[in-house]
Enzyme design. Sequence first.
Site, PDB file in Angstrom:
ATOM      1  N   LYS A   1      41.727  37.601  43.396  1.00  0.00           N
ATOM      2  CA  LYS A   1      41.355  38.126  41.976  1.00  0.00           C
ATOM      3  C   LYS A   1      42.574  38.922  41.456  1.00  0.00           C
ATOM      4  O   LYS A   1      42.849  39.138  40.156  1.00  0.00           O
ATOM      5  CB  LYS A   1      40.368  39.102  42.076  1.00  0.00           C
ATOM      6  CG  LYS A   1      39.132  38.414  42.594  1.00  0.00           C
ATOM      7  CD  LYS A   1      38.101  38.182  41.265  1.00  0.00           C
ATOM      8  CE  LYS A   1      36.799  37.484  41.767  1.00  0.00           C
ATOM      9  NZ  LYS A   1      35.953  37.226  40.643  1.00  0.00           N
TER      10      LYS A   1
ATOM     11  N   SER B   1      31.660  44.119  41.407  1.00  0.00           N
ATOM     12  CA  SER B   1      31.171  44.740  42.932  1.00  0.00           C
ATOM     13  C   SER B   1      32.325  44.771  43.696  1.00  0.00           C
ATOM     14  O   SER B   1      32.121  45.586  44.797  1.00  0.00           O
ATOM     15  CB  SER B   1      30.154  43.814  43.649  1.00  0.00           C
ATOM     16  OG  SER B   1      30.828  42.685  43.881  1.00  0.00           O
TER      17      SER B   1
ATOM     18  N   ASP C   1      44.478  15.501  50.654  1.00  0.00           N
ATOM     19  CA  ASP C   1      43.385  14.609  50.479  1.00  0.00           C
ATOM     20  C   ASP C   1      42.448  15.393  49.626  1.00  0.00           C
ATOM     21  O   ASP C   1      41.697  14.779  48.737  1.00  0.00           O
ATOM     22  CB  ASP C   1      42.966  13.890  51.749  1.00  0.00           C
ATOM     23  CG  ASP C   1      43.979  12.937  52.227  1.00  0.00           C
ATOM     24  OD1 ASP C   1      44.449  12.036  51.510  1.00  0.00           O
ATOM     25  OD2 ASP C   1      44.574  13.273  53.177  1.00  0.00           O
TER      26      ASP C   1
ATOM     27  N   GLY D   1      33.194  31.079  39.406  1.00  0.00           N
ATOM     28  CA  GLY D   1      33.805  29.874  39.136  1.00  0.00           C
ATOM     29  C   GLY D   1      35.402  29.927  38.544  1.00  0.00           C
ATOM     30  O   GLY D   1      36.062  28.980  38.403  1.00  0.00           O
ATOM     31  N   GLY D   2      35.794  31.275  38.468  1.00  0.00           N
ATOM     32  CA  GLY D   2      37.327  31.614  38.279  1.00  0.00           C
ATOM     33  C   GLY D   2      38.244  30.925  39.234  1.00  0.00           C
ATOM     34  O   GLY D   2      38.941  30.234  38.727  1.00  0.00           O
TER      35      GLY D   2
ATOM     36  N   ASP E   1      23.678  28.294  43.253  1.00  0.00           N
ATOM     37  CA  ASP E   1      23.503  28.006  41.849  1.00  0.00           C
ATOM     38  C   ASP E   1      24.338  26.976  41.222  1.00  0.00           C
ATOM     39  O   ASP E   1      24.004  26.127  40.204  1.00  0.00           O
ATOM     40  CB  ASP E   1      23.542  28.997  40.888  1.00  0.00           C
ATOM     41  CG  ASP E   1      24.920  29.717  40.707  1.00  0.00           C
ATOM     42  OD1 ASP E   1      25.499  29.576  39.739  1.00  0.00           O
ATOM     43  OD2 ASP E   1      25.476  30.347  41.762  1.00  0.00           O
TER      44      ASP E   1
ATOM     45  N   LYS F   1      43.168  34.547  64.268  1.00  0.00           N
ATOM     46  CA  LYS F   1      43.506  35.906  64.431  1.00  0.00           C
ATOM     47  C   LYS F   1      43.764  36.504  63.130  1.00  0.00           C
ATOM     48  O   LYS F   1      44.448  37.455  63.026  1.00  0.00           O
ATOM     49  CB  LYS F   1      44.799  36.121  65.347  1.00  0.00           C
ATOM     50  CG  LYS F   1      44.914  35.282  66.647  1.00  0.00           C
ATOM     51  CD  LYS F   1      43.596  35.309  67.319  1.00  0.00           C
ATOM     52  CE  LYS F   1      43.553  34.395  68.836  1.00  0.00           C
ATOM     53  NZ  LYS F   1      42.317  34.507  69.391  1.00  0.00           N
TER      54      LYS F   1
ATOM     55  N   ASN G   1      38.431  41.524  52.201  1.00  0.00           N
ATOM     56  CA  ASN G   1      37.947  42.793  52.090  1.00  0.00           C
ATOM     57  C   ASN G   1      36.681  42.991  52.647  1.00  0.00           C
ATOM     58  O   ASN G   1      35.631  43.097  51.941  1.00  0.00           O
ATOM     59  CB  ASN G   1      37.918  43.091  50.536  1.00  0.00           C
ATOM     60  CG  ASN G   1      39.231  43.194  49.680  1.00  0.00           C
ATOM     61  OD1 ASN G   1      40.185  43.817  50.347  1.00  0.00           O
ATOM     62  ND2 ASN G   1      39.433  42.642  48.740  1.00  0.00           N
TER      63      ASN G   1
END
Length: 427
Positions: A89, A119, A227, A236-237, A266, A330, A380
């Site tokens: 993000k 969130s 491939d 959807g970003g 969805d 790892k 995160n």
Amino acid sequence: MADPTTCPPLAPSSIAAAHVKIRPYIHRTPVITSRSLDVIASSRDPRVFLSENPPPTLASEDVERSRTPTPRFRLFFKCENFQKIGAFKARGAFHAIARLVEEMGIEEVRRRGVVTHSSGNHAQALALAASTFQIPSYIVMPSISTPSKIAGTRLYTSNVIFSGSTSQEREAVVNEVIADKDAILVPPYDHPDIILGQGTVGLELEEQVDEILQQQQAKNASTTGLDAVIAPLGGGGLLSGVATWFSDKAGTLVFGAEPSYQGGDDGRRGLAQGKRIEHVKTLTIADGLRTPVGVTNWDVLCDKHKLEGVYAVSEEEIKMAMRLVFERLKVVVEPSGCVGLAVVLFNREFRALCASRQQMGMREKEEEGWDVGIVFSGGNTTMKAIAKLFAEVEVDGDAGDEGSANAEREAGKIGMDGERRVEDVAG
């Protein structure tokens, strides 16, 4: 946000330009590989490798392949869990801020500040990007957000404002901030500038895989690279950005991955029905994917020239993929980031498609297997959350009740007020 009518077109060239803008502020996250995960993904039943007694050898695999079509994969993991704020993000947030400064000037943006609702990962990303340019940020977070993501956001801004977990409640608080501060809304995913920023994941992934293949001398100069690429789908970003980047690379198919729990898939269902699904109410462990696909993002993803398909996985399959990532690679990846690998390992429809195409040899060297890029979108989570997620036995009595509630709080399934309501929660 910058006026969408003045935004660059959603095209690979615009993603390349976005990368130039944000490159000084982001990490070029690594792409890693794992021979053991290649073997596991290319086996008839990857689940057996999570048993107490996994098979010691795959000597019988070649014999069985002739009877049961089995896909073969070489996997390349784009580790956005190592990105600033721990998720992809940051790319979209920095590009959005850069574009605002271009259009409005830095002093005007600083005077007004920026606002969003999220969130966690977009919340942290926008707070970081704004603070980098000394721009005030106001972050509206639903009370169901996980404690670690709230704490991460507060590292970059003191203006964290809590709201209810429905879309109406969040938007009401955002509108109050805009009315009071004249702040500029930076949405989590539904804007061209965000999509172009996130698309730089695809740009780097392609470059890095080509570098790895050249070093390994695994392909000759005439081959076309990846491939397939698979990325998580929430708003959807990320997926629409990656699909846009590869839209002019005919040899690369792009897929999306979603959680199936409580209708979290969805995107998959919308594509099957031919219309965008507008609301999602799911408490999937993939908390970054609890939101419907955005309007702008939907226009990209319903284009068959850009997106080949979307597949869904269960909560248990997400956990199994998460465990393999931890034990084999790892590295720490949050549940939302593991859905792509879970699809490759466990979704029968996806695996059957890959096996069929490889067996038919529809493209050069397909019979040797596919080179597949998998985007780990973020990392995160916390040790406490992981421990709770994989705990086998709950504690009895009152302490057990409290422990169960704490586990659900860590997973973002219970709000700070004890409520379980959730709707369209953007990650």
